[in-house]
Design a protein around this motif. Structure first.
Motif, PDB file in Angstrom:
ATOM      1  N   GLY A 148       0.829  -1.199   0.000  1.00 35.47           N
ATOM      2  CA  GLY A 148       0.000   0.000   0.000  1.00 35.47           C
ATOM      3  C   GLY A 148       0.862   1.247   0.000  1.00 35.47           C
ATOM      4  O   GLY A 148       2.080   1.183  -0.236  1.00 35.47           O
ATOM      5  N   TYR A 149       0.239   2.371   0.282  1.00 33.23           N
ATOM      6  CA  TYR A 149       0.970   3.642   0.279  1.00 33.23           C
ATOM      7  C   TYR A 149       1.659   3.852   1.623  1.00 33.23           C
ATOM      8  O   TYR A 149       1.023   3.799   2.682  1.00 33.23           O
ATOM      9  CB  TYR A 149       0.036   4.807  -0.009  1.00 33.23           C
ATOM     10  N   HIS A 150       2.963   4.068   1.566  1.00 29.71           N
ATOM     11  CA  HIS A 150       3.762   4.300   2.768  1.00 29.71           C
ATOM     12  C   HIS A 150       4.143   5.775   2.804  1.00 29.71           C
ATOM     13  O   HIS A 150       4.912   6.250   1.969  1.00 29.71           O
ATOM     14  CB  HIS A 150       5.019   3.419   2.749  1.00 29.71           C
ATOM     15  N   HIS A 151       3.622   6.513   3.796  1.00 28.41           N
ATOM     16  CA  HIS A 151       3.852   7.954   3.855  1.00 28.41           C
ATOM     17  C   HIS A 151       5.315   8.298   4.096  1.00 28.41           C
ATOM     18  O   HIS A 151       5.788   9.357   3.656  1.00 28.41           O
ATOM     19  CB  HIS A 151       2.986   8.569   4.968  1.00 28.41           C
ATOM     20  N   LEU A 260      18.666   0.365   5.482  1.00 28.56           N
ATOM     21  CA  LEU A 260      18.888   0.750   6.874  1.00 28.56           C
ATOM     22  C   LEU A 260      17.676   1.487   7.444  1.00 28.56           C
ATOM     23  O   LEU A 260      17.303   1.288   8.609  1.00 28.56           O
ATOM     24  CB  LEU A 260      20.134   1.620   6.988  1.00 28.56           C
ATOM     25  N   THR A 261      17.059   2.333   6.620  1.00 30.62           N
ATOM     26  CA  THR A 261      15.852   3.031   7.072  1.00 30.62           C
ATOM     27  C   THR A 261      14.734   2.046   7.352  1.00 30.62           C
ATOM     28  O   THR A 261      13.972   2.202   8.328  1.00 30.62           O
ATOM     29  CB  THR A 261      15.405   4.049   6.009  1.00 30.62           C
ATOM     30  N   ARG A 262      14.612   1.024   6.531  1.00 30.06           N
ATOM     31  CA  ARG A 262      13.615  -0.018   6.760  1.00 30.06           C
ATOM     32  C   ARG A 262      13.863  -0.731   8.093  1.00 30.06           C
ATOM     33  O   ARG A 262      12.927  -1.015   8.849  1.00 30.06           O
ATOM     34  CB  ARG A 262      13.653  -1.025   5.619  1.00 30.06           C
ATOM     35  N   ILE A 272      10.759   8.534  12.302  1.00 29.55           N
ATOM     36  CA  ILE A 272      11.819   8.813  11.324  1.00 29.55           C
ATOM     37  C   ILE A 272      11.414  10.022  10.502  1.00 29.55           C
ATOM     38  O   ILE A 272      10.242  10.179  10.137  1.00 29.55           O
ATOM     39  CB  ILE A 272      12.057   7.596  10.403  1.00 29.55           C
ATOM     40  N   ASN A 273      12.365  10.867  10.229  1.00 35.62           N
ATOM     41  CA  ASN A 273      12.098  12.060   9.423  1.00 35.62           C
ATOM     42  C   ASN A 273      11.575  11.644   8.049  1.00 35.62           C
ATOM     43  O   ASN A 273      12.261  10.908   7.325  1.00 35.62           O
ATOM     44  CB  ASN A 273      13.377  12.876   9.277  1.00 35.62           C
ATOM     45  N   PRO A 274      10.379  12.090   7.658  1.00 34.15           N
ATOM     46  CA  PRO A 274       9.831  11.676   6.352  1.00 34.15           C
ATOM     47  C   PRO A 274      10.669  12.157   5.174  1.00 34.15           C
ATOM     48  O   PRO A 274      10.657  11.515   4.117  1.00 34.15           O
ATOM     49  CB  PRO A 274       8.431  12.306   6.334  1.00 34.15           C
ATOM     50  N   HIS A 275      11.363  13.270   5.344  1.00 36.34           N
ATOM     51  CA  HIS A 275      12.228  13.740   4.253  1.00 36.34           C
ATOM     52  C   HIS A 275      13.373  12.750   4.005  1.00 36.34           C
ATOM     53  O   HIS A 275      13.749  12.506   2.856  1.00 36.34           O
ATOM     54  CB  HIS A 275      12.785  15.121   4.577  1.00 36.34           C
ATOM     55  N   TRP A 276      13.908  12.201   5.098  1.00 38.39           N
ATOM     56  CA  TRP A 276      14.960  11.197   4.939  1.00 38.39           C
ATOM     57  C   TRP A 276      14.407   9.937   4.276  1.00 38.39           C
ATOM     58  O   TRP A 276      15.082   9.313   3.443  1.00 38.39           O
ATOM     59  CB  TRP A 276      15.579  10.850   6.280  1.00 38.39           C
TER      60      TRP A 276
END
Length: 345
Positions: A148-151, A260-262, A272-276
């Motif tokens: 689905g959509y992950h913001h 790594l973010t995952r 977590i910062n959405p921009h990152w």
């Protein structure tokens, strides 16, 4: 829109443009050059190129829409389909890179028996495994409603929409997915290319010994010629290191931040910062734009093919081409004579 979102949007648009153009050029070279089609690695490159093209026209545009609208792009069914393709194509492309590295390892370590060890049938079987492997993870994610959509990434991809109801299962699935795609490919790349570099350095060392022995015997050879030979040996070693560093480095730079973010998203309680998150997804997309140059377009056969196609499109006659080639040869000969005169003086 935030400035970072605007930058990510422009970055994804640039990646889409470069990826489409470069991967289409690879396909054109593949269909116009029969020698390329006869090679076994061409099957892996064709599969990798097809995955990159499909990713450029499916997942990347949806990410652009998500960044621009800062919301859910399209309907849920369309987003799930794009998420399925995103998971399948990314995993498939990673495994194709691993297959290419194994092919190069066999070609360098076993050059005399390469054609008996790696045949088209073996390449087709390897590609069959990459497809089954990728389809299994994509199908499981779709069956468990984990698409689905992950913001955080502003894209249609794997996400735990069901929340705590499937928390442990989702964590296990995500870890296995990245361990058997990203980590497996990284290990294969490092092991095979390090062995290739070891063999290449061994051969360069043998060539250097033979060259130095020859130069010692040729006592009348000009010192400048000896210096040029030594410089060429040094450049040959540097080229081998540069190519292998490019193969491994582009993979690490493009995919490591996203993986790594995952992992941080799974095991870290903090946000977590959405921009990152969006930037890490853009870096993962950039691999589709760099692959044609890393694996194809900078090689001699591909350069020769698309140069010939460009000359044909520009309607440059063979006579003019030969005339220009002769002129370049004449100028190079004159420059060599001039250099020799300067060294003699």
């Amino acid at each position: 829109m935030h400035a970072v979102d605007i930058a990510c949007t422009l970055l994804v648009l640039g990646i889409i443009l470069v990826s489409l153009l470069s991967n289409v050029v690879v396909l054109i070279c593949f269909w116009h050059n029969s020698e390329i089609r006869k090679q076994v690695p061409a099957l892996f490159i064709l599969n990798l190129t097809s995955c990159n093209l499909l990713l450029s026209v499916s997942s990347m545009p949806m990410t652009v829409v998500g960044l621009v609208t800062t919301g859910h792009p399209g309907g849920s069914v369309l987003c799930q389909l794009v998420g399925f393709l995103d998971t399948f194509l990314t995993t498939n492309s990673m495994l194709s890179m691993a297959a290419l590295s194994i092919d190069r390892w066999v070609a360098v370590v076993f050059p005399l028996s390469y054609h008996s060890r790696i045949r088209h049938r073996d390449a087709v079987m390897a590609l069959g495994y990459t497809w089954i492997h990728s389809l299994c993870f994509s199908t499981v994610a779709s069956w468990c409603s984990w698409l689905g959509y992950h913001h955080l990434y502003a894209s249609c991809t794997i996400c735990n929409a069901r929340g705590r109801a499937s928390g442990a299962q989702y964590v296990i699935f995500t870890v296995l997915l990245h361990a058997l795609s990203y980590l497996l490919t990284l290990v294969v790349l490092c092991v095979t290319y390090m062995k290739v570099l070891k063999v290449a350095r061994f051969h360069c060392k043998r060539i250097d010994v033979i060259t130095m022995q020859t130069l010692v015997l040729l006592v009348d050879i000009h010192p400048s010629v000896r210096q040029r030979c030594l410089e060429e040996q040094k450049r040959r070693r540097q080229r081998a290191i540069k190519k292998i560093s490019t193969f491994i480095g582009t993979f690490v730079v493009c995919f490591t931040p996203y993986v790594l973010t995952r992992m941080v998203e799974l095991f870290s309680p903090g946000p977590i910062n959405p921009h990152w998150g969006a930037l890490s997804k853009c870096l993962a997309y950039s691999k589709a734009a760099t692959d044609p140059f890393v694996y194809s377009l900078l090689r001699h056969q591909y350069r020769k093919t698309y140069s010939g196609l460009i000359n044909r499109m520009l309607k440059r006659s063979p006579l003019n081409a030969s005339h220009n080639s002769a002129a370049r040869s004449y100028n190079s000969v004159n420059s060599v004579h001039a250099d020799n005169k300067l060294t003699d003086q």
